[in-house]
Design a protein around this motif. Sequence first.
Motif, PDB file in Angstrom:
ATOM      1  N   LYS A   1     -52.227 -74.054 -60.073  1.00 18.41           N
ATOM      2  CA  LYS A   1     -51.147 -74.817 -60.706  1.00 18.41           C
ATOM      3  C   LYS A   1     -51.695 -75.726 -61.806  1.00 18.41           C
ATOM      4  O   LYS A   1     -51.029 -75.944 -62.821  1.00 18.41           O
ATOM      5  CB  LYS A   1     -50.412 -75.643 -59.652  1.00 18.41           C
ATOM      6  CG  LYS A   1     -49.634 -74.819 -58.635  1.00 18.41           C
ATOM      7  CD  LYS A   1     -48.934 -75.725 -57.635  1.00 18.41           C
ATOM      8  CE  LYS A   1     -48.157 -74.902 -56.607  1.00 18.41           C
ATOM      9  NZ  LYS A   1     -47.488 -75.774 -55.599  1.00 18.41           N
ATOM     10  N   ALA A   2     -52.896 -76.250 -61.587  1.00 16.27           N
ATOM     11  CA  ALA A   2     -53.490 -77.131 -62.593  1.00 16.27           C
ATOM     12  C   ALA A   2     -53.767 -76.381 -63.888  1.00 16.27           C
ATOM     13  O   ALA A   2     -53.575 -76.929 -64.991  1.00 16.27           O
ATOM     14  CB  ALA A   2     -54.798 -77.727 -62.052  1.00 16.27           C
TER      15      ALA A   2
ATOM     16  N   TYR B   1     -57.525 -82.464 -72.843  1.00 16.49           N
ATOM     17  CA  TYR B   1     -58.746 -81.839 -73.335  1.00 16.49           C
ATOM     18  C   TYR B   1     -59.986 -82.181 -72.524  1.00 16.49           C
ATOM     19  O   TYR B   1     -61.056 -81.607 -72.759  1.00 16.49           O
ATOM     20  CB  TYR B   1     -58.954 -82.200 -74.812  1.00 16.49           C
ATOM     21  CG  TYR B   1     -57.928 -81.558 -75.704  1.00 16.49           C
ATOM     22  CD1 TYR B   1     -58.062 -80.226 -76.095  1.00 16.49           C
ATOM     23  CD2 TYR B   1     -56.807 -82.262 -76.129  1.00 16.49           C
ATOM     24  CE1 TYR B   1     -57.114 -79.625 -76.898  1.00 16.49           C
ATOM     25  CE2 TYR B   1     -55.846 -81.667 -76.931  1.00 16.49           C
ATOM     26  CZ  TYR B   1     -56.007 -80.348 -77.313  1.00 16.49           C
ATOM     27  OH  TYR B   1     -55.056 -79.741 -78.098  1.00 16.49           O
ATOM     28  N   CYS B   2     -59.874 -83.092 -71.576  1.00 22.19           N
ATOM     29  CA  CYS B   2     -60.990 -83.366 -70.667  1.00 22.19           C
ATOM     30  C   CYS B   2     -60.831 -82.632 -69.343  1.00 22.19           C
ATOM     31  O   CYS B   2     -61.786 -82.524 -68.572  1.00 22.19           O
ATOM     32  CB  CYS B   2     -61.086 -84.868 -70.384  1.00 22.19           C
ATOM     33  SG  CYS B   2     -61.678 -85.852 -71.767  1.00 22.19           S
ATOM     34  N   THR B   3     -59.633 -82.140 -69.074  1.00 21.57           N
ATOM     35  CA  THR B   3     -59.341 -81.590 -67.753  1.00 21.57           C
ATOM     36  C   THR B   3     -60.031 -80.258 -67.505  1.00 21.57           C
ATOM     37  O   THR B   3     -60.353 -79.924 -66.360  1.00 21.57           O
ATOM     38  CB  THR B   3     -57.815 -81.439 -67.578  1.00 21.57           C
ATOM     39  OG1 THR B   3     -57.173 -82.644 -68.001  1.00 21.57           O
ATOM     40  CG2 THR B   3     -57.459 -81.195 -66.125  1.00 21.57           C
TER      41      THR B   3
ATOM     42  N   VAL C   1     -56.046 -91.070 -64.431  1.00 14.86           N
ATOM     43  CA  VAL C   1     -56.414 -91.431 -65.801  1.00 14.86           C
ATOM     44  C   VAL C   1     -55.960 -90.348 -66.775  1.00 14.86           C
ATOM     45  O   VAL C   1     -55.400 -90.639 -67.836  1.00 14.86           O
ATOM     46  CB  VAL C   1     -57.932 -91.657 -65.919  1.00 14.86           C
ATOM     47  CG1 VAL C   1     -58.329 -91.877 -67.384  1.00 14.86           C
ATOM     48  CG2 VAL C   1     -58.355 -92.846 -65.081  1.00 14.86           C
ATOM     49  N   ARG C   2     -56.210 -89.089 -66.418  1.00 18.20           N
ATOM     50  CA  ARG C   2     -55.797 -87.980 -67.292  1.00 18.20           C
ATOM     51  C   ARG C   2     -54.288 -87.955 -67.459  1.00 18.20           C
ATOM     52  O   ARG C   2     -53.770 -87.669 -68.548  1.00 18.20           O
ATOM     53  CB  ARG C   2     -56.278 -86.641 -66.721  1.00 18.20           C
ATOM     54  CG  ARG C   2     -57.786 -86.530 -66.515  1.00 18.20           C
ATOM     55  CD  ARG C   2     -58.571 -86.794 -67.777  1.00 18.20           C
ATOM     56  NE  ARG C   2     -60.007 -86.640 -67.535  1.00 18.20           N
ATOM     57  CZ  ARG C   2     -60.931 -87.375 -68.095  1.00 18.20           C
ATOM     58  NH1 ARG C   2     -60.597 -88.336 -68.951  1.00 18.20           N
ATOM     59  NH2 ARG C   2     -62.219 -87.168 -67.837  1.00 18.20           N
ATOM     60  N   LYS C   3     -53.570 -88.249 -66.384  1.00 19.01           N
ATOM     61  CA  LYS C   3     -52.109 -88.255 -66.460  1.00 19.01           C
ATOM     62  C   LYS C   3     -51.605 -89.410 -67.327  1.00 19.01           C
ATOM     63  O   LYS C   3     -50.661 -89.242 -68.106  1.00 19.01           O
ATOM     64  CB  LYS C   3     -51.512 -88.330 -65.053  1.00 19.01           C
ATOM     65  CG  LYS C   3     -51.681 -87.043 -64.257  1.00 19.01           C
ATOM     66  CD  LYS C   3     -50.982 -87.116 -62.902  1.00 19.01           C
ATOM     67  CE  LYS C   3     -51.069 -85.772 -62.175  1.00 19.01           C
ATOM     68  NZ  LYS C   3     -50.339 -85.782 -60.880  1.00 19.01           N
ATOM     69  N   ILE C   4     -52.225 -90.562 -67.193  1.00 13.60           N
ATOM     70  CA  ILE C   4     -51.829 -91.721 -68.010  1.00 13.60           C
ATOM     71  C   ILE C   4     -52.045 -91.425 -69.489  1.00 13.60           C
ATOM     72  O   ILE C   4     -51.155 -91.652 -70.326  1.00 13.60           O
ATOM     73  CB  ILE C   4     -52.624 -92.975 -67.587  1.00 13.60           C
ATOM     74  CG1 ILE C   4     -52.199 -93.440 -66.191  1.00 13.60           C
ATOM     75  CG2 ILE C   4     -52.429 -94.100 -68.610  1.00 13.60           C
ATOM     76  CD1 ILE C   4     -53.076 -94.552 -65.627  1.00 13.60           C
TER      77      ILE C   4
ATOM     78  N   ALA D   1     -50.711 -81.443 -62.913  1.00 16.81           N
ATOM     79  CA  ALA D   1     -52.070 -81.602 -63.429  1.00 16.81           C
ATOM     80  C   ALA D   1     -53.002 -82.178 -62.369  1.00 16.81           C
ATOM     81  O   ALA D   1     -52.592 -82.969 -61.513  1.00 16.81           O
ATOM     82  CB  ALA D   1     -52.067 -82.504 -64.661  1.00 16.81           C
ATOM     83  N   SER D   2     -54.253 -81.760 -62.426  1.00 16.16           N
ATOM     84  CA  SER D   2     -55.255 -82.273 -61.493  1.00 16.16           C
ATOM     85  C   SER D   2     -56.632 -82.178 -62.127  1.00 16.16           C
ATOM     86  O   SER D   2     -56.917 -81.253 -62.883  1.00 16.16           O
ATOM     87  CB  SER D   2     -55.241 -81.462 -60.189  1.00 16.16           C
ATOM     88  OG  SER D   2     -56.302 -81.853 -59.340  1.00 16.16           O
TER      89      SER D   2
END
Length: 225
Positions: A17-18, A139-141, A90-93, A205-206
């Motif tokens: 899912k991510a 872009y970091c995920t 953090v990625r979600k924010i 997202a994860s």
Amino acid sequence: MTDSLKDVPWGEFFKSKAVWAMIYTHFCGSWGHYTCLSWLPTFFSEELNLNLTDAAWVSILPPLGSMVITSIAAPFADNLISSGVDTTKVRKICQAIAFLSPAAFMMLSSVDLGLPPWVVVAFLTGGISLSNFALSGLYCTHQDISREYASILLGITNTVGAVPGIVGVALVGYLVDTTHSWSMSLFAPSIFFYLTGTAVWLTFASSEPQDFNKLASESLRESNQ
């Protein structure tokens, strides 16, 4: 090379899912980026009645603003992670900032509020600049969930993200010709994708590391039983 590609756990990527959240989010972000990159100079000229020279100079402002935001987004995310905030949060924010900011400013720009041209320019410059928080979000995920396959995952999402550069730019031009409305042609689709992209990202997202090779081995073992 052929053997190496066969060893890549392609199927496990598309069971995640991510990964699907990254794919759709990349598409949404690219829609706003490519359509604005292509059509904002014309919008400034035709809708805001700026002459071609002024429109050209004004069109430089979003990239300049992006340079500033880029230098802020990375330390912002790093400081949150260093202070103990969960990486996924953090990625979600960061991605929420990257999508909701341009969506809000495009809404203000698309409504006839009688604003002077320089205010509309400031709104769009601010919104597009803040979209660069995606550099500390989406872009970091790829490397967060799999350092081994980060390049392949980015290749997958970036391939889908290139589609708006072809379809989106042409569609905006078609809509402008048929509706004669910049709000409906340029801003409404971008706002839609920014909002739905935010919803998908916040839901699925994860940044939790995923061992795709292990998952592939388990799937193969189960299929052989």
